[in-house]
Design a protein around this motif. Structure first.
Motif, short mmCIF file in Angstrom:
data_model
loop_
_atom_site.label_atom_id
_atom_site.label_comp_id
_atom_site.label_asym_id
_atom_site.label_seq_id
_atom_site.Cartn_x
_atom_site.Cartn_y
_atom_site.Cartn_z
N GLY A 92 1.31 0.48 -2.89
CA GLY A 92 0.60 1.74 -3.08
C GLY A 92 -0.68 1.83 -2.29
N LEU A 93 -1.50 0.78 -2.32
CA LEU A 93 -2.76 0.82 -1.58
C LEU A 93 -2.54 0.88 -0.07
CD1 LEU A 93 -4.96 -1.74 -3.56
CD2 LEU A 93 -5.12 0.77 -3.55
N THR A 94 -1.59 0.10 0.41
CA THR A 94 -1.30 0.13 1.84
C THR A 94 -0.71 1.47 2.24
OG1 THR A 94 -0.90 -2.26 1.72
CG2 THR A 94 -0.19 -1.13 3.72
N GLY A 95 0.17 2.01 1.42
CA GLY A 95 0.74 3.32 1.69
C GLY A 95 -0.32 4.41 1.72
N LEU A 96 -1.27 4.34 0.79
CA LEU A 96 -2.36 5.32 0.74
C LEU A 96 -3.19 5.24 2.02
CD1 LEU A 96 -3.98 7.40 -0.93
CD2 LEU A 96 -5.29 5.47 -1.82
N LEU A 97 -3.49 4.05 2.46
CA LEU A 97 -4.27 3.86 3.68
C LEU A 97 -3.54 4.44 4.89
CD1 LEU A 97 -6.72 2.44 5.10
CD2 LEU A 97 -5.24 0.46 5.33
N LEU A 98 -2.25 4.18 5.00
CA LEU A 98 -1.47 4.68 6.14
C LEU A 98 -1.32 6.19 6.12
CD1 LEU A 98 1.26 1.91 6.37
CD2 LEU A 98 -0.64 2.29 7.93
N VAL A 99 -1.09 6.75 4.94
CA VAL A 99 -0.96 8.21 4.84
C VAL A 99 -2.28 8.89 5.19
CG1 VAL A 99 -0.61 10.12 3.20
CG2 VAL A 99 0.99 8.21 3.24
N ALA A 100 -3.39 8.35 4.70
CA ALA A 100 -4.71 8.92 5.03
C ALA A 100 -4.96 8.87 6.53
CB ALA A 100 -5.80 8.18 4.27
N PHE A 101 -4.65 7.73 7.15
CA PHE A 101 -4.82 7.60 8.59
C PHE A 101 -3.95 8.62 9.33
CE2 PHE A 101 -3.20 5.66 12.56
CZ PHE A 101 -4.39 5.62 13.27
N GLY A 102 -2.70 8.76 8.90
CA GLY A 102 -1.79 9.70 9.55
C GLY A 102 -2.23 11.14 9.42
N ILE A 103 -2.67 11.53 8.23
CA ILE A 103 -3.13 12.91 8.01
C ILE A 103 -4.38 13.19 8.82
CG2 ILE A 103 -4.11 14.47 6.29
CD1 ILE A 103 -2.10 13.27 4.28
N LEU A 104 -5.32 12.27 8.83
CA LEU A 104 -6.53 12.46 9.64
C LEU A 104 -6.19 12.54 11.12
CD1 LEU A 104 -9.07 10.12 7.83
CD2 LEU A 104 -9.09 12.62 7.90
N GLY A 105 -5.21 11.77 11.56
CA GLY A 105 -4.79 11.83 12.95
C GLY A 105 -4.17 13.17 13.30
N LEU A 106 -3.38 13.74 12.38
CA LEU A 106 -2.77 15.04 12.64
C LEU A 106 -3.78 16.17 12.65
CD1 LEU A 106 0.58 14.85 10.64
CD2 LEU A 106 0.26 14.74 13.10
N THR A 107 -4.86 16.04 11.87
CA THR A 107 -5.87 17.10 11.84
C THR A 107 -6.68 17.18 13.12
OG1 THR A 107 -7.52 15.67 10.79
CG2 THR A 107 -6.10 16.96 9.32
N HIS A 108 -6.61 16.16 13.95
CA HIS A 108 -7.33 16.17 15.22
C HIS A 108 -6.55 16.90 16.32
CE1 HIS A 108 -9.95 13.22 13.33
NE2 HIS A 108 -10.79 13.41 14.34
N HIS A 109 -5.34 17.37 16.01
CA HIS A 109 -4.50 18.12 16.96
C HIS A 109 -4.35 17.39 18.30
CE1 HIS A 109 -4.53 21.37 14.12
NE2 HIS A 109 -5.86 21.38 14.13
N ILE A 110 -4.01 16.12 18.22
CA ILE A 110 -3.80 15.29 19.40
C ILE A 110 -2.37 15.51 19.86
CG2 ILE A 110 -3.96 12.93 20.27
CD1 ILE A 110 -5.49 12.31 17.63
N GLY A 111 -2.13 15.37 21.15
CA GLY A 111 -0.78 15.49 21.67
C GLY A 111 0.15 14.46 21.05
N PHE A 112 1.44 14.81 20.95
CA PHE A 112 2.39 13.93 20.27
C PHE A 112 2.50 12.57 20.94
CE2 PHE A 112 6.57 12.62 18.70
CZ PHE A 112 6.36 12.79 17.35
N PHE A 113 2.66 12.52 22.24
CA PHE A 113 2.74 11.25 22.95
C PHE A 113 1.55 11.07 23.90
CE2 PHE A 113 7.36 11.66 21.99
CZ PHE A 113 7.46 10.52 21.21
#
Length: 182
Positions: free
Chosen positions: A31-52
């Motif tokens: 759970g803790l590791t999953g929470l950390l990864l999901v938070a990182f992923g969501i923050l990364g998507l909010t920066h509108h970075i190119g897919f690759f």
């Protein structure tokens, strides 16, 4: 020969009783590791970075792009599934994903500064991958492997069925070469 190929009587995927206290450790780790990864992923998507985008952008001191952000959310979601299911499934999932994170660290280390670095990894990402891999493996293996497992541990009992049966009957377990008093 069979004893050499199978030194213990248990497999790594033997079932853990649903109410065993070890299940909580596996669940918390997932759970803790999953929470950390999901938070990182969501923050990364909010920066509108190119897919690759190989250059990527920095989120939580780690380089990321759209692909890494989505991959992080998916793996975090998988860890949440492990947290909900718990037990041996969560433990095995933690071990498997821990190995995958360590392997990913080595692969992405080799791909740094190449055009094949489509997840935009940098050295901090590689170190993060190693740390998360070791952490997941520790959570997955806790109480499951080791030389000093307590005798009430279900994995110890599965690996030592004769001694567990003797203890279950209340008999003392004689040490090798020791004789019981008559």
């Amino acid at each position: 020969m069979h004893r050499l190929l199978h030194p213990v009587n248990a497999k790594l995927d033997d079932h853990l009783p649903a109410d065993h206290k070890l299940s909580q450790i596996y669940r918390v780790g997932a759970g803790l590791t999953g929470l950390l990864l999901v938070a990182f992923g969501i923050l990364g998507l909010t920066h509108h970075i190119g897919f690759f985008d190989i250059g990527g952008d920095t989120v939580l001191a780690l380089n990321t792009n759209g692909a890494l952000s989505i991959l992080s959310i998916c793996i975090g979601g998988l860890l949440f599934v492990g947290m909900v299911i718990g037990g041996t499934f969560a433990s095995t999932l933690n071990i498997g994903l821990g190995l995958a994170f360590i392997a990913s660290g080595f692969v992405n280390l080799a791909l740094l500064d190449t055009k094949l670095n489509f997840l935009a990894f940098r050295i901090p990402n590689v170190l993060f991958s190693f740390v998360v891999g070791v952490m997941l493996m520790w959570f997955g293996m806790y109480g499951r492997v080791g030389s000093a497992l307590p005798h009430d541990n279900p994995y110890w009992r599965a690996r030592h069925p004769e001694a567990a049966a003797r203890e279950g009957r209340g008999a003392a377990v004689p040490l090798h070469g020791e004789r019981r008093a008559a």
